[in-house]
Design an enzyme around this catalytic site. Structure first.
Site, short mmCIF file in Angstrom:
data_model
loop_
_atom_site.label_atom_id
_atom_site.label_comp_id
_atom_site.label_asym_id
_atom_site.label_seq_id
_atom_site.Cartn_x
_atom_site.Cartn_y
_atom_site.Cartn_z
N HIS A 263 0.85 -1.29 -0.10
CA HIS A 263 -0.24 -0.34 -0.12
C HIS A 263 0.76 1.42 -0.27
O HIS A 263 0.63 2.11 -1.21
CB HIS A 263 -1.46 0.02 1.22
N GLU A 264 1.77 1.22 0.97
CA GLU A 264 2.55 2.98 1.04
C GLU A 264 3.76 2.64 0.02
O GLU A 264 3.72 3.71 -0.52
CB GLU A 264 3.57 2.53 2.18
N HIS A 267 1.53 4.36 -2.39
CA HIS A 267 1.88 5.96 -2.34
C HIS A 267 3.31 6.51 -3.12
O HIS A 267 3.17 7.65 -3.44
CB HIS A 267 1.51 6.31 -1.00
N GLU A 293 -4.79 7.30 -3.09
CA GLU A 293 -5.44 6.32 -2.67
C GLU A 293 -5.01 5.53 -3.64
O GLU A 293 -5.14 3.88 -2.74
CB GLU A 293 -6.23 6.04 -1.40
#
Ligand code: ZN
Length: 499
Positions: A263-264, A267, A293
């Site tokens: 997820h990160e 980003h 997101e």
């Protein structure tokens, strides 16, 4: 005239470079605060960050900047695409910052810092009444903030715009209505079906860290431009395009840290792959929280929870966790990492139920701004809607209305961007698969380059030079649309749960 325009644009660039630098320094202080700083550093860091914020605000609202922008607008701008975008975005930022009186900004910051300990105490004692007056104050100040933008169709538009430029309440209301209409019955059917296999454990932390780094490198993490550290609440931060900080957190009883890492890194990749020409312009960063997101959810869920991805990575996971996964078949693993279960807590929610948690918050924020729900009635409204949307009974406010910190910060308008991320991720995922017919084969071979390149070309490189709606339109050929997300969930869960 050309020379004048050139001089003016150079002057604008110099000012924006400073603003960009100040923002990056603030980001670095924030990153350090959450990863490295000893607890004793807290008060001094608070002072330093407040000073930095004040200086940044002064520069961002400097009348001389306004005059420069006005002259550039009169002169027609000229220059290339980037220069036009630079003037347009800088103008927008300046106008919005100028609308909010310094006094109000100060009151908002103060009210937020006073509300946080009250929220902590209320949560600790499971007593909403402790937090209620502070929330009331935050909401009142947000209404005054919204009043600074009287041209908005709905006062909540002004709150949304801080996180999702140009999004409107009407549009979000429509998208979320379609989303909940599709999600509620799907989740009911899944919840009534057979229970999926439980993921065995435990998973040694160091082995998880090793695998997380390997996954990150496959996606695009490079040692010369990234760092990975631990944080209680994982986040990603960009100190520069070539200095990306991702954080993660591991627990030995689950593999959620692997998904948090993907997820990160999603980003981080967005920040890392902006066009170098946008460096130090305030445009070389993600355009909105929703588009940001979408990048994290795409890697975490569309890729990271797919059977395709694990066809490549599961043997490696079995090597690293032989006791837990050695005899656990890939198909079971795939089902175990895609459990759908209505629960109470947003941050623990799965891919299917998550958006309903967000829709509930959006509806309640709207009701607070419109004044149709009183603060004192908020817990009851929360619990009733949880029952309707997710079919769960909320036992106490700690696991209900008090669970998130956002309202203690006074942040209304932020929550919707989480669900927008799911929606846009599925739209982009669909478009990428259509554009790259061999995408599955490449991912199943561990090769992320085609997807990474497609995202850079269609999303990342633009930074803030295109608005969110333009990015979605150009990349997917249509407007914001929840249908691809609903289709994606159906296609994934029907076979998985044998529905
Ligand atoms: Zn995120």
């Amino acid at each position: 005239l050309t020379d004048d325009a050139g001089t003016l644009i150079d002057a604008l660039r110099a000012r924006l470079a400073e603003l960009d630098d100040l923002g990056r320094v603030g980001g670095l202080l924030g990153w350090d605060q959450q990863t490295m700083m000893p607890p004793g550093g807290g008060p001094a860091r608070g002072e330093a960050m407040a000073t930095l914020e004040r200086i940044t605000h002064e520069r961002a609202t400097d009348p001389a900047l306004g005059e420069l922008l006005a002259e550039l607008a009169d002169g027609g701008g000229g220059g290339g695409d980037h220069e036009a975008a630079l003037v347009r975005v800088a103008r927008r930022d300046y106008d919005r910052a100028r609308r909010v009186p310094t006094e109000l900004a100060g009151e908002m910051a103060l009210a937020a810092s006073e509300a946080q300990p009250a929220w902590l105490e209320a949560r600790e004692r499971n007593d909403f009444a402790i937090f209620a007056p502070f929330l009331e104050r935050n909401v009142e100040l947000r209404k005054r903030y919204a009043d600074c933008f009287p041209e908005s169709e709905h006062p909540y538009d002004a709150l949304l715009d801080r996180f999702e430029p140009d999004a409107t309440t009407a549009q979000i209301r429509d998208v979320f209505a379609r989303l909940s209409t599709g999600l509620v019955p799907l989740i009911e059917v899944i919840a009534a079906g057979p229970a999926p296999p439980e993921l065995p454990g435990p998973f040694a932390i160091e082995a998880q860290r090793e695998l997380a780094l390997e996954l990150a490198r496959a996606i695009g993490y490079a040692d010369d431009a990234w760092r990975m550290d631990d944080a209680v609440h994982p986040f990603a931060s960009s100190v520069a395009r070539t200095d990306i900080r991702v954080t993660t957190r591991f627990a030995s009883d689950s593999l959620t840290g692997l998904f948090a890492t993907m997820h990160e890194v999603g980003h981080g990749l967005y920040e890392h792959a902006t066009d170098p020409a946008l460096d130090r312009t305030t445009l070389g960063t993600g355009v909105s929280m929703g588009i940001h997101e979408s990048q994290s959810r795409l890697w975490e869920n569309c890729v990271g929870r797919s059977l395709t991805w694990w066809r490549h990575w599961y043997p490696r996971a079995q090597d690293l966790f032989p006791d837990a996964l050695g005899d656990f078949p890939l198909e079971y693993f795939h089902r175990a990492i895609n459990v759908v279960r209505p629960t109470l807590i947003r941050v623990e929610a799965d891919e299917a139920t998550y958006s309903l948690h967000v829709i509930l918050r959006f509806e309640l924020e709207l009701a607070l701004i419109e004044g149709t729900v009183a603060i004192v009635d908020l817990p009851e409204a929360w619990n009733a809607r949880m029952k309707e949307l997710l079919g769960v009974d909320v036992p106490d406010d700690r696991q209900g209305v008090l669970q998130d910190i956002h309202w203690a910060f006074g942040e209304l308008g932020y929550f919707p961007t989480y669900a927008l991320g799911n929606v846009v991720a599925a739209q982009l995922w669909k478009a990428a698969r259509e554009a790259l017919p061999d995408l599955d084969d490449r991912l199943a071979a561990g090769d992320c380059a085609p997807l990474r390149d497609w995202l850079r070309e269609n999303v990342h490189r633009h930074g803030r030079a295109l608005m969110p709606a333009e990015i979605i339109e150009r990349a997917t050929g249509g407007p914001l649309d929840p249908q691809p997300f609903l289709d994606y969930l159906e296609a994934k869960y029907r076979p998985l749960y044998r529905l």
